[in-house]
Structure formats: C-alpha cells, structure tokens
Design an enzyme around this catalytic site. Sequence first.
Site, PDB file in Angstrom:
ATOM      1  N   CYS A  31     -25.690 -56.973  46.587  1.00  0.00           N
ATOM      2  CA  CYS A  31     -24.795 -55.826  46.804  1.00  0.00           C
ATOM      3  C   CYS A  31     -24.955 -55.263  48.214  1.00  0.00           C
ATOM      4  O   CYS A  31     -25.995 -54.678  48.537  1.00  0.00           O
ATOM      5  CB  CYS A  31     -25.120 -54.772  45.735  1.00  0.00           C
ATOM      6  N   CYS A  34     -25.578 -51.502  48.412  1.00  0.00           N
ATOM      7  CA  CYS A  34     -26.946 -51.208  47.969  1.00  0.00           C
ATOM      8  C   CYS A  34     -27.923 -51.365  49.139  1.00  0.00           C
ATOM      9  O   CYS A  34     -28.843 -50.565  49.305  1.00  0.00           O
ATOM     10  CB  CYS A  34     -27.365 -52.150  46.836  1.00  0.00           C
TER      11      CYS A  34
END
Length: 101
Positions: A31, A34
Amino acid sequence: MAVVTATQDNFEAEVLSSDKTVLVDFWASWCGPCKMLSPVVDQIAEERTDIKVCKLNVDEQQDIAVKYKVMSIPTLIVFKDGAEAARSVGVKPKEEILALL
C-alpha cells in the site's frame, strides 16, 4: 516509545487491555499511502510517551481487520479502555492524527 507490532496473539494484551490510549495503524506492505503515513506514525510513537502505538499488517492479521471493519487502508483506530474511540481512513497530516488522540 517503540512501535509495537500487533498480531492475533498479542492484540488483546497490547491494545484491548492497555492502560494507555492506543493508536493502531492498519496497513499492508503493498500500500503506497500506508508507506507515506508510516513515518508520521513512527514520529508520533517517538514523541508521545503517554500513548501506545501499534501497527497491524492487514494481510497477516485478516481476522482483526475484519472484526474492526477495516475496508480501506491506511486506517488508524484509537482505542481507549479496550473500545474504539476514533477512526481515520487515508493519509492525514500529523496534526489531524494527534487531534484523534
């Protein structure tokens, strides 16, 4: 304070039974957002000794992610006294994350 890796085995002890407010970062290695948020979460963990900061990999700990209805990542959930007190989805500036606490 160092960031704690939350897992199925320690989630109850580290998060739900903690005497401190706990910020849990739900993330995954693939991600991009993230990865952008991670240094901010690490910085908060270093600066704030009055809270505990945990990171939970949703790919490795799917049961917990499902239990807390984490549909998008990154998701930050603040736990107080074993219950969800606040939630934020997506990359947020440090000030907004601190406001959750």
